[in-house]
Write a protein that holds these residues in place. Sequence first.
Motif, PDB file in Angstrom:
ATOM      1  N   PHE A 254      -6.541  22.169  -8.852  1.00 14.24           N
ATOM      2  CA  PHE A 254      -5.440  21.581  -9.824  1.00 14.24           C
ATOM      3  C   PHE A 254      -5.126  20.393  -9.369  1.00 14.24           C
ATOM      4  O   PHE A 254      -5.084  19.099 -10.220  1.00 14.24           O
ATOM      5  N   GLU A 255      -4.149  20.452  -8.091  1.00 12.59           N
ATOM      6  CA  GLU A 255      -3.739  19.522  -7.719  1.00 12.59           C
ATOM      7  C   GLU A 255      -4.598  18.014  -7.588  1.00 12.59           C
ATOM      8  O   GLU A 255      -4.388  17.074  -7.855  1.00 12.59           O
ATOM      9  N   SER A 256      -5.611  18.232  -6.745  1.00 12.17           N
ATOM     10  CA  SER A 256      -6.522  17.345  -6.624  1.00 12.17           C
ATOM     11  C   SER A 256      -7.348  16.726  -8.103  1.00 12.17           C
ATOM     12  O   SER A 256      -7.287  15.407  -8.191  1.00 12.17           O
ATOM     13  N   GLU A 257      -7.541  17.636  -9.029  1.00 14.29           N
ATOM     14  CA  GLU A 257      -7.991  17.409 -10.246  1.00 14.29           C
ATOM     15  C   GLU A 257      -6.886  16.451 -11.089  1.00 14.29           C
ATOM     16  O   GLU A 257      -7.358  15.176 -11.481  1.00 14.29           O
ATOM     17  N   PHE A 258      -5.817  16.906 -11.190  1.00 12.13           N
ATOM     18  CA  PHE A 258      -4.907  16.242 -11.821  1.00 12.13           C
ATOM     19  C   PHE A 258      -4.515  14.844 -11.417  1.00 12.13           C
ATOM     20  O   PHE A 258      -4.362  13.638 -12.089  1.00 12.13           O
ATOM     21  N   SER A 259      -4.381  14.663 -10.153  1.00 11.74           N
ATOM     22  CA  SER A 259      -4.131  13.848  -9.493  1.00 11.74           C
ATOM     23  C   SER A 259      -5.266  12.428  -9.287  1.00 11.74           C
ATOM     24  O   SER A 259      -5.192  11.425  -9.830  1.00 11.74           O
ATOM     25  N   GLU A 260      -6.311  13.021  -9.084  1.00 11.05           N
ATOM     26  CA  GLU A 260      -7.462  12.190  -8.749  1.00 11.05           C
ATOM     27  C   GLU A 260      -8.370  11.833  -9.778  1.00 11.05           C
ATOM     28  O   GLU A 260      -9.114  10.739  -9.964  1.00 11.05           O
ATOM     29  N   VAL A 261      -8.607  12.851 -10.729  1.00 13.92           N
ATOM     30  CA  VAL A 261      -9.388  12.632 -11.970  1.00 13.92           C
ATOM     31  C   VAL A 261      -8.575  11.915 -12.879  1.00 13.92           C
ATOM     32  O   VAL A 261      -8.846  11.018 -13.747  1.00 13.92           O
ATOM     33  N   PHE A 262      -7.203  12.493 -13.181  1.00 15.16           N
ATOM     34  CA  PHE A 262      -6.467  12.162 -14.556  1.00 15.16           C
ATOM     35  C   PHE A 262      -5.217  11.317 -14.095  1.00 15.16           C
ATOM     36  O   PHE A 262      -4.692  10.708 -15.148  1.00 15.16           O
ATOM     37  N   GLY A 263      -5.194  11.036 -12.827  1.00 16.07           N
ATOM     38  CA  GLY A 263      -4.177   9.881 -12.582  1.00 16.07           C
ATOM     39  C   GLY A 263      -2.464  10.484 -12.687  1.00 16.07           C
ATOM     40  O   GLY A 263      -1.746   9.543 -12.904  1.00 16.07           O
ATOM     41  N   LEU A 264      -2.290  11.961 -12.936  1.00 18.67           N
ATOM     42  CA  LEU A 264      -1.142  12.569 -13.008  1.00 18.67           C
ATOM     43  C   LEU A 264      -0.207  12.325 -11.823  1.00 18.67           C
ATOM     44  O   LEU A 264      -0.739  12.395 -10.713  1.00 18.67           O
ATOM     45  N   THR A 265       0.925  11.861 -11.880  1.00 17.25           N
ATOM     46  CA  THR A 265       1.864  11.441 -10.713  1.00 17.25           C
ATOM     47  C   THR A 265       3.073  12.881 -10.565  1.00 17.25           C
ATOM     48  O   THR A 265       3.676  12.539  -9.578  1.00 17.25           O
ATOM     49  N   ASP A 266       3.330  13.309 -11.604  1.00 21.73           N
ATOM     50  CA  ASP A 266       4.338  14.378 -11.491  1.00 21.73           C
ATOM     51  C   ASP A 266       3.701  15.885 -11.524  1.00 21.73           C
ATOM     52  O   ASP A 266       2.615  16.090 -12.283  1.00 21.73           O
ATOM     53  N   ALA A 267       4.194  16.780 -10.669  1.00 27.22           N
ATOM     54  CA  ALA A 267       3.690  18.172 -10.852  1.00 27.22           C
ATOM     55  C   ALA A 267       4.077  18.823 -11.957  1.00 27.22           C
ATOM     56  O   ALA A 267       5.214  18.690 -12.699  1.00 27.22           O
ATOM     57  N   PRO A 268       3.264  19.887 -12.420  1.00 27.66           N
ATOM     58  CA  PRO A 268       3.594  20.619 -13.647  1.00 27.66           C
ATOM     59  C   PRO A 268       4.865  21.263 -13.360  1.00 27.66           C
ATOM     60  O   PRO A 268       5.139  21.921 -12.279  1.00 27.66           O
ATOM     61  N   SER A 269       5.677  21.468 -14.574  1.00 27.67           N
ATOM     62  CA  SER A 269       6.853  22.127 -14.383  1.00 27.67           C
ATOM     63  C   SER A 269       7.231  22.350 -16.019  1.00 27.67           C
ATOM     64  O   SER A 269       6.752  21.566 -16.858  1.00 27.67           O
ATOM     65  N   PRO A 270       8.259  23.286 -16.271  1.00 25.36           N
ATOM     66  CA  PRO A 270       8.686  23.397 -17.647  1.00 25.36           C
ATOM     67  C   PRO A 270       9.259  21.909 -18.176  1.00 25.36           C
ATOM     68  O   PRO A 270       9.102  21.593 -19.313  1.00 25.36           O
ATOM     69  N   GLN A 271       9.958  21.266 -17.260  1.00 29.46           N
ATOM     70  CA  GLN A 271      10.495  19.943 -17.601  1.00 29.46           C
ATOM     71  C   GLN A 271       9.136  18.790 -17.968  1.00 29.46           C
ATOM     72  O   GLN A 271       9.799  17.894 -18.527  1.00 29.46           O
ATOM     73  N   THR A 272       8.324  18.908 -17.080  1.00 23.98           N
ATOM     74  CA  THR A 272       7.179  17.860 -17.361  1.00 23.98           C
ATOM     75  C   THR A 272       5.879  18.172 -18.201  1.00 23.98           C
ATOM     76  O   THR A 272       5.132  17.429 -18.360  1.00 23.98           O
ATOM     77  N   ALA A 273       6.134  19.490 -18.830  1.00 23.15           N
ATOM     78  CA  ALA A 273       4.842  19.981 -19.442  1.00 23.15           C
ATOM     79  C   ALA A 273       4.594  18.923 -20.554  1.00 23.15           C
ATOM     80  O   ALA A 273       3.320  18.645 -20.763  1.00 23.15           O
ATOM     81  N   ASP A 274       5.458  18.590 -21.687  1.00 19.54           N
ATOM     82  CA  ASP A 274       4.969  18.026 -22.686  1.00 19.54           C
ATOM     83  C   ASP A 274       4.710  16.447 -22.260  1.00 19.54           C
ATOM     84  O   ASP A 274       3.632  16.000 -22.911  1.00 19.54           O
ATOM     85  N   ALA A 275       5.302  15.754 -21.330  1.00 18.16           N
ATOM     86  CA  ALA A 275       4.851  14.445 -20.971  1.00 18.16           C
ATOM     87  C   ALA A 275       3.350  14.684 -20.321  1.00 18.16           C
ATOM     88  O   ALA A 275       2.559  13.653 -20.656  1.00 18.16           O
TER      89      ALA A 275
END
Length: 485
Positions: free
Chosen positions: A131-152
Amino acid sequence: MTALAPHPDRLLPADPATRDVARRLYAEVADAPIYSPHGHVPADMLLDDEPFGDPAQLLITPDHYVTRLLHAVGVPLGRLGVVRRDGDGAGGTAAASGSGSAEPAVSGREIWRTLCENWDVFLGTPVRYWFESEFSEVFGLTDAPSPQTADALYDQLTDALARPEFRPRALFERFRIAVLATTDDPADDLAAHLELRDDPSFDGRVLPTFRADRYMHPLEPTWRGKLDELSAAANIDCGTYAGLLDALRSRRAYFKAAGGTATDTGVIDAGSEPLHTADAERIHREALVGTISQADADAYRRNMLYRLAEMSADDGLVMQLHAGVIRNHHRPTFDAFGPDTGHDLPAVGGYTVPLTPILRDFGVDPTFRIVLFTVDETLFSREIAPLAGFYPSVFAGAPWWFLDSPAGIARYRSAVTDSAGFVKTSGFIDDTRAFCSIPARHDMSRRLDAGHLASLVATHQLSEDDALGVARRLVADVPIGTFRL
């Protein structure tokens, strides 16, 4: 807010000198094409090339690696979007999980929030790594999943999936997938595979894999219905045992003509004692009228495993064998949601004795090839590697399912190499329905192999030039050769 920034040296050795060697080895293969000879991504996804919809339905709901761990900490499968098949409400796992009543249907955003709220459940698991590789390298996400970041994060993923560069074919090309094998029932018409093969706008290879498990188990309630489907597809009556074999041979030829190079078989044990034709016909008849015994059903299944090997020795389709899995361990969940919902579990396995009939008759046949997989890792050093180290037909399948983790892959290399070397292995197997995780899974394997080879260089068991050659072969020549790609 925690940043999502996978370390460039992740999974490489901690020792600086060994890590430097591993970096050089990894650099040689990091961008190599991906050969995926065993997986479960549907061919029609690439044929239709429709934009992916909801992020949760792409990344969470269909991936039982993800849903099983969330279920293990008390999240009902229905809250993860897994659809009930028993008609008991729109979603939820009331009957399966003891929650008392069916859950209402949930939105993709709610499913995503559930993952983010339980992000730490995956710490230390390969799922977290992928997931960390996929979120970062495929989708360009920069914040880790958390309750605070979920919606964004959900909004970022939704926006990305709406763009042309995130459609299936664009990602297929971006992922550098050279070959992608699917898993298909013998009665499948393979229409999507044939259209993709003939589509001048698609350069990839998507190959069908022949999986006949459902025709091996005459006590299963779906067996007679599957015979009818196969009869229609092959235009051969499967009301007799001989007819079933003829139909399977006919469909294997159809798969081969459509580009297939392999079969796949999953059984509880690898017993393969052949039956006399008269005995097999009797059991087949008794199964059709519902008078078959458990002992005869087991004998029929083992005979069918032998016959499938016999067919591979004739037509050259590579036989993949996954033995030692207890399918659908929790019956209430199976009844509610169906198969592939996270509760197929390992059993103690064995190959050397059970495969004696097959290897006696086909083990040195140059046409026959069998790749052995296990979820009982004691088999790697005790049985699979020694078999691969003698029989030309036997190859050691990569760590699979519960074992395709960093630690599991490292143990596999140590267990197999002494007896079988590198060339009698299968190459990495991603075995996934989660399309967007394919590059992360293969990257994990490449990093771990670089580290293993670097350790052999550091201890002067290999030269660095030899290690470079092996690293290249493991991502190309080995899977290409093993699966006759």
